[in-house]
Design an enzyme around this catalytic site. Structure first.
Site, PDB file in Angstrom:
ATOM      1  N   TYR A  36       0.844  -1.205   0.000  1.00  0.00           N
ATOM      2  CA  TYR A  36       0.000   0.000   0.000  1.00  0.00           C
ATOM      3  C   TYR A  36       0.883   1.261   0.000  1.00  0.00           C
ATOM      4  CZ  TYR A  36      -3.133   3.699   1.537  1.00  0.00           C
ATOM      5  OH  TYR A  36      -3.819   4.881   1.630  1.00  0.00           O
ATOM      6  N   LYS A  58       1.289   4.385  -2.834  1.00  0.00           N
ATOM      7  CA  LYS A  58       1.156   5.830  -2.549  1.00  0.00           C
ATOM      8  C   LYS A  58       2.441   6.586  -2.892  1.00  0.00           C
ATOM      9  CE  LYS A  58      -2.997   5.614  -1.804  1.00  0.00           C
ATOM     10  NZ  LYS A  58      -4.019   6.378  -2.514  1.00  0.00           N
TER      11      LYS A  58
HETATM   12  N1  LIG Z   1      -8.658   6.783   5.170  1.00  0.00           N
HETATM   13  C1  LIG Z   1      -7.370   7.001   5.375  1.00  0.00           C
HETATM   14  O1  LIG Z   1      -6.855   6.833   6.516  1.00  0.00           O
HETATM   15  C2  LIG Z   1      -6.510   7.505   4.251  1.00  0.00           C
HETATM   16  C3  LIG Z   1      -5.292   8.118   4.571  1.00  0.00           C
HETATM   17  C4  LIG Z   1      -4.484   8.572   3.534  1.00  0.00           C
HETATM   18  C5  LIG Z   1      -4.874   8.408   2.214  1.00  0.00           C
HETATM   19  N2  LIG Z   1      -6.072   7.801   1.936  1.00  0.00           N
HETATM   20  C6  LIG Z   1      -6.421   7.613   0.518  1.00  0.00           C
HETATM   21  O2  LIG Z   1      -7.564   8.393   0.240  1.00  0.00           O
HETATM   22  C7  LIG Z   1      -8.326   7.768  -0.794  1.00  0.00           C
HETATM   23  C8  LIG Z   1      -9.779   7.658  -0.356  1.00  0.00           C
HETATM   24  O3  LIG Z   1      -9.849   6.827   0.790  1.00  0.00           O
HETATM   25  P1  LIG Z   1     -11.094   6.869   1.780  1.00  0.00           P
HETATM   26  O4  LIG Z   1     -10.541   7.039   3.141  1.00  0.00           O
HETATM   27  O5  LIG Z   1     -12.099   7.817   1.276  1.00  0.00           O
HETATM   28  O6  LIG Z   1     -11.594   5.349   1.621  1.00  0.00           O
HETATM   29  P2  LIG Z   1     -13.090   4.759   1.555  1.00  0.00           P
HETATM   30  O7  LIG Z   1     -13.986   5.483   2.499  1.00  0.00           O
HETATM   31  O8  LIG Z   1     -12.921   3.283   1.722  1.00  0.00           O
HETATM   32  O9  LIG Z   1     -13.562   5.079   0.059  1.00  0.00           O
HETATM   33  C9  LIG Z   1     -12.926   4.447  -1.028  1.00  0.00           C
HETATM   34  C10 LIG Z   1     -13.640   4.788  -2.315  1.00  0.00           C
HETATM   35  O10 LIG Z   1     -12.948   4.154  -3.398  1.00  0.00           O
HETATM   36  C11 LIG Z   1     -13.902   3.446  -4.204  1.00  0.00           C
HETATM   37  N3  LIG Z   1     -13.266   2.268  -4.789  1.00  0.00           N
HETATM   38  C12 LIG Z   1     -12.564   1.299  -4.163  1.00  0.00           C
HETATM   39  N4  LIG Z   1     -12.208   0.343  -5.037  1.00  0.00           N
HETATM   40  C13 LIG Z   1     -12.708   0.713  -6.255  1.00  0.00           C
HETATM   41  C14 LIG Z   1     -12.691   0.137  -7.554  1.00  0.00           C
HETATM   42  N5  LIG Z   1     -12.088  -1.047  -7.806  1.00  0.00           N
HETATM   43  N6  LIG Z   1     -13.292   0.801  -8.557  1.00  0.00           N
HETATM   44  C15 LIG Z   1     -13.924   1.979  -8.322  1.00  0.00           C
HETATM   45  N7  LIG Z   1     -13.974   2.577  -7.120  1.00  0.00           N
HETATM   46  C16 LIG Z   1     -13.369   1.945  -6.095  1.00  0.00           C
HETATM   47  C17 LIG Z   1     -15.016   3.050  -3.221  1.00  0.00           C
HETATM   48  O11 LIG Z   1     -16.259   2.905  -3.906  1.00  0.00           O
HETATM   49  P3  LIG Z   1     -16.992   1.517  -4.235  1.00  0.00           P
HETATM   50  O12 LIG Z   1     -16.752   0.587  -3.087  1.00  0.00           O
HETATM   51  O13 LIG Z   1     -18.434   1.930  -4.384  1.00  0.00           O
HETATM   52  O14 LIG Z   1     -16.396   1.070  -5.512  1.00  0.00           O
HETATM   53  C18 LIG Z   1     -15.077   4.299  -2.327  1.00  0.00           C
HETATM   54  O15 LIG Z   1     -15.888   5.273  -2.922  1.00  0.00           O
HETATM   55  C19 LIG Z   1      -7.651   6.427  -1.082  1.00  0.00           C
HETATM   56  O16 LIG Z   1      -6.840   6.558  -2.225  1.00  0.00           O
HETATM   57  C20 LIG Z   1      -6.805   6.193   0.145  1.00  0.00           C
HETATM   58  O17 LIG Z   1      -5.677   5.415  -0.158  1.00  0.00           O
HETATM   59  C21 LIG Z   1      -6.899   7.358   2.923  1.00  0.00           C
END
Ligand SMILES: NC(=O)c1ccc[n+]([C@@H]2O[C@H](COP(=O)([O-])OP(=O)(O)OC[C@H]3O[C@@H](n4cnc5c(N)ncnc54)[C@H](OP(=O)(O)O)[C@@H]3O)[C@@H](O)[C@H]2O)c1
Length: 272
Positions: free
Chosen positions: A168, A172
């Site tokens: 992961y 990133k």
């Molecule tokens: N949460 C954290 O702690 C954190 C920290 C740093 C960076 N980030 C990054 O921020 C971004 C958003 O994360 P989040 O926290 O918002 O996560 P989240 O709440 O789990 O949302 C993830 C989103 O990605 C979509 N997704 C996942 N797999 C997919 C696929 N194969 N095709 C299309 N859509 C897909 C999901 O929609 P569906 O399930 O409907 O497809 C959902 O809308 C990610 O890139 C993550 O790596 C997160």
């Protein structure tokens, strides 16, 4: 009296003028992508909402409709499938898209060699391959119209290797590096590129990654902190927590940061 033309632009006006009319937001069904879509709708953008879950996207579109003058568009796509990504380009070809927010992504955790290889490769497809494909497709379009913005979701873990989230963190690092390299390439074409690197965020992410995130920022804090810096920076650590973590880590050599984050991650992935 100040004439209207000298009135400072609001953030909403600034974003709309620089990056309107439509914004494509991937990962709009949950977490950060959903929060970004809400904020952009309030700023007057037309939204193209992308994720896999159609019913969730349609419910969001119905919620957004009264907030924006332009009817939201829903595109269901599995971003690990290259043809689905191409379809996003085709289905938006007639729209005046000026902003791409690539927020879709997920994480895995635990020792890499114990994990399911198919899931690890799928994560590379979603976090890296699809993101590069979308950035190429929309980057070209934005450069041709001489105006646009691209937001790529990086992370605190992008700046060093991190044990127990090795793959992961590597995805990133790819995102962070791509954004840093593209920003000066696209600047002369009027296209702004921003890497957003949050720390822990309270969203659906933790559950899917089998991580326990006990405290973190809200998706809305990340959305606002990110959008405010688009066009002003190449990398943003959105919100207080991300900035505090950066301040405590940035003076350490890379190896010490990796060791410290490995200890933190061991705690976050044991009980999950
Ligand atoms: N949460 C954290 O702690 C954190 C920290 C740093 C960076 N980030 C990054 O921020 C971004 C958003 O994360 P989040 O926290 O918002 O996560 P989240 O709440 O789990 O949302 C993830 C989103 O990605 C979509 N997704 C996942 N797999 C997919 C696929 N194969 N095709 C299309 N859509 C897909 C999901 O929609 P569906 O399930 O409907 O497809 C959902 O809308 C990610 O890139 C993550 O790596 C997160």
């Amino acid at each position: 009296m100040t004439s209207p033309s000298l009135r400072p632009l609001t953030e909403a006006e600034r974003l709309r003028r620089a990056y309107g009319t439509y914004a494509v937001v991937t990962g709009a069904s949950d977490g950060i992508g959903r929060a970004v879509a809400m904020r952009l709708a309030e700023a007057g953008f037309g939204l193209v909402l992308v994720a896999r879950r159609r019913a969730v996207l349609e419910a969001l579109a119905a919620e957004l409709e009264p907030r924006t003058p332009i009817r939201p568009v829903v595109i269901t796509a599995d971003l690990s499938v290259p043809d689905d990504v191409d379809r996003i380009a085709r289905e938006t070809a007639d729209l005046d898209v000026g902003l791409l927010v690539a927020a879709a992504g997920f994480g895995t955790s635990g020792p890499f060699v114990d994990g399911d290889l198919a899931a690890e490769l799928n994560m590379i497809d979603v976090n890296c391959r699809a993101l590069a494909q979308l950035t190429h497709l929309f980057g070209r379009r934005f450069a041709a119209r001489r105006r646009g913005g691209i937001v790529l979701m990086s992370s605190l873990v992008a700046f060093q290797g991190v044990a127990r989230v090795a793959n992961y963190a590597a995805t990133k690092a790819f995102v962070q590096s791509l954004a840093e390299g593209l920003a000066p390439e696209l600047k002369p074409f009027g296209v702004d590129v921003l890497a957003s690197a949050p720390g822990p965020v309270m969203s659906g992410f933790g559950q899917r990654a089998h991580m326990t995130i006990r405290s973190g920022q809200t998706p809305d804090e990340v959305a606002v902190g990110t959008l405010n810096m688009l066009g002003r920076r190449t990398t943003v650590r959105p919100g207080f927590l991300a900035k505090a973590l950066e301040a405590s880590l940035m003076l350490l050599p890379r190896s010490a940061r990796a060791a410290m984050l490995a200890r933190v991650m061991a705690g976050m992935t044991q009980a999950a």
